[in-house]
Design a protein around this motif. Structure first.
Motif, PDB file in Angstrom:
ATOM      1  N   SER A 129      33.393 -55.988  10.821  1.00  0.00           N
ATOM      2  CA  SER A 129      34.197 -56.326   9.648  1.00  0.00           C
ATOM      3  C   SER A 129      35.375 -57.181  10.070  1.00  0.00           C
ATOM      4  CB  SER A 129      34.697 -55.053   8.959  1.00  0.00           C
ATOM      5  OG  SER A 129      35.667 -55.354   7.990  1.00  0.00           O
ATOM      6  N   ALA A 130      35.504 -58.324   9.450  1.00  0.00           N
ATOM      7  CA  ALA A 130      36.640 -59.196   9.754  1.00  0.00           C
ATOM      8  C   ALA A 130      37.948 -58.532   9.358  1.00  0.00           C
ATOM      9  CB  ALA A 130      36.483 -60.531   9.034  1.00  0.00           C
ATOM     10  N   ALA A 131      37.908 -57.749   8.297  1.00  0.00           N
ATOM     11  CA  ALA A 131      39.124 -57.090   7.829  1.00  0.00           C
ATOM     12  C   ALA A 131      39.607 -56.033   8.819  1.00  0.00           C
ATOM     13  CB  ALA A 131      38.871 -56.453   6.465  1.00  0.00           C
ATOM     14  N   SER A 132      38.652 -55.311   9.412  1.00  0.00           N
ATOM     15  CA  SER A 132      39.053 -54.245  10.330  1.00  0.00           C
ATOM     16  C   SER A 132      39.367 -54.768  11.726  1.00  0.00           C
ATOM     17  CB  SER A 132      37.951 -53.194  10.420  1.00  0.00           C
ATOM     18  OG  SER A 132      36.813 -53.732  11.081  1.00  0.00           O
ATOM     19  N   ALA A 133      38.840 -55.958  12.059  1.00  0.00           N
ATOM     20  CA  ALA A 133      39.057 -56.565  13.379  1.00  0.00           C
ATOM     21  C   ALA A 133      38.747 -55.553  14.491  1.00  0.00           C
ATOM     22  CB  ALA A 133      40.480 -57.101  13.507  1.00  0.00           C
ATOM     23  N   ASP A 134      37.630 -54.885  14.365  1.00  0.00           N
ATOM     24  CA  ASP A 134      37.227 -53.871  15.341  1.00  0.00           C
ATOM     25  C   ASP A 134      36.748 -54.552  16.611  1.00  0.00           C
ATOM     26  OD1 ASP A 134      36.273 -51.730  16.756  1.00  0.00           O
ATOM     27  OD2 ASP A 134      35.209 -50.825  15.071  1.00  0.00           O
ATOM     28  N   THR A 135      37.576 -54.507  17.646  1.00  0.00           N
ATOM     29  CA  THR A 135      37.212 -55.184  18.897  1.00  0.00           C
ATOM     30  C   THR A 135      36.070 -54.477  19.614  1.00  0.00           C
ATOM     31  OG1 THR A 135      38.869 -53.910  20.136  1.00  0.00           O
ATOM     32  CG2 THR A 135      39.560 -56.024  19.212  1.00  0.00           C
ATOM     33  N   ARG A 136      35.727 -53.286  19.152  1.00  0.00           N
ATOM     34  CA  ARG A 136      34.640 -52.553  19.793  1.00  0.00           C
ATOM     35  C   ARG A 136      33.272 -53.051  19.345  1.00  0.00           C
ATOM     36  NH1 ARG A 136      37.537 -46.658  19.064  1.00  0.00           N
ATOM     37  NH2 ARG A 136      38.824 -46.762  20.944  1.00  0.00           N
TER      38      ARG A 136
END
Length: 320
Positions: A129-136
């Motif tokens: 998700s671009a909104a969450s920017a989850d680097t994982r």
């Protein structure tokens, strides 16, 4: 039927019969499978467990070596699973046999057998998700994996869109002990700088820090008038990031099969006309054994294992 080979006595003993995993379960999202499925056998260091995974397929199984009983079904998912080998390797954690294996297109997990299967790297799936920017979340298709000589690093060979080949590595102790996300965004995660034109090239570890791999730089950065580069073998040092071209070997590229090996300070390369043995010290050719195409090199036992029809040929390595 799984056979046990004694390379010193040059004998083989039928050990146990097992039922192979399923095949043909992935249609590559409606596209023709690029490579044929085939089974690959793994044996644990303590020889208490066996595993068979289907390279370029979806499924695998883990068995007890003494009875052939299946104790775990493996599944790496159906998302482009026919594009890569089924990444899986045995190791040992605190004396217990442990299997590192792919559980989804972009995820590795570890299972310890003490004696029944128990997950070591349980964690939620990262969110794209671009909104969450989850680097994982890693847009990285994991393929073949290899453990370095002291089993402290996991090397993964896979691909990313467009597609191009990509290699990554991370600390095994950090992943299993400190951080189950180490394989996604941990402090030890290393990425090879330049993508390659393809993936599933021959590779092998040389020591705890360096590995040899074949490859061709991706043409996405190549100008139209530049000549197409050739496949080369490089020695890659993960600790320093230094890469050195090794000019001698021209190993065969056979999907799902090892054609580069390391033994006693030498690089062994399975080539079209036989096996070549190269000195790592200066890149010179030490030996060439015409007509020999081994699938296994037992460096500690100083033996080469090569199938021939329904038989298995075991030969001593030349003096190195």
């Amino acid at each position: 039927m799984v056979c046990e080979i004694n390379p010193v006595a040059e004998t083989a003993l039928e050990r146990v019969s097992i039922q192979l995993p399923r095949t043909g379960a992935d249609a590559s999202n409606g596209r023709p499978a690029p490579r044929d499925e085939h089974p690959r056998l793994l044996v644990s260091d303590q020889q208490d467990l066996l595993a068979v995974v289907i390279d370029y397929g979806r499924y695998g199984r883990v068995y007890r070596a003494d009875t052939g009983e299946c104790i775990q079904e493996l599944d790496c998912g159906d998302y482009y699973s026919s594009m890569t080998p089924f990444g899986a390797e045995f190791t040992t954690v605190h004396g217990a046999t442990t299997l590192i294996h792919r559980t989804d297109w972009n995820r590795l997990d570890a299972t310890v057998y003490d004696p029944d299967p128990r997950p070591l790297t349980a964690r939620a799936d990262p969110v794209e998700s671009a909104a969450s920017a989850d680097t994982r979340f890693q847009d990285y298709f994991v393929g073949n994996i290899a453990l370095n000589t002291d089993h402290t690093r996991v090397l993964t060979d896979g691909w990313i869109w467009t597609p191009v080949g990509a290699q990554r590595a991370f600390s095994l102790p950090a992943w299993l002990i400190d951080n189950p996300w180490e394989s996604e965004d941990g402090a030890s995660l290393w990425r090879r700088n330049d993508p390659t034109e393809d993936w599933d090239y021959p590779l092998c570890w040389i020591d705890a820090d360096s590995y040899a791999t074949m490859g061709r730089p991706s043409d996405i950065f190549r100008e139209e008038d530049e000549p197409q580069p050739a496949d080369t073998v490089s020695i890659v040092n993960i600790s320093t990031g230094v890469e050195a071209t090794f000019l001698g070997p021209e190993p065969l590229r056979i999907p799902g099969r090892r054609t580069l090996f390391h033994a006693r300070g030498h690089l062994l390369s399975v080539e079209p006309d036989g096996l070549s043995i190269w000195r790592l010290s200066d890149g010179s050719l030490a030996h060439h054994l015409p007509g020999l195409n081994p699938e296994l090199v037992l460096g500690g036992a100083n033996r080469i294992v090569s199938p021939s029809g329904d038989t298995c040929i075991i030969l001593p390595l030349p003096e190195l």
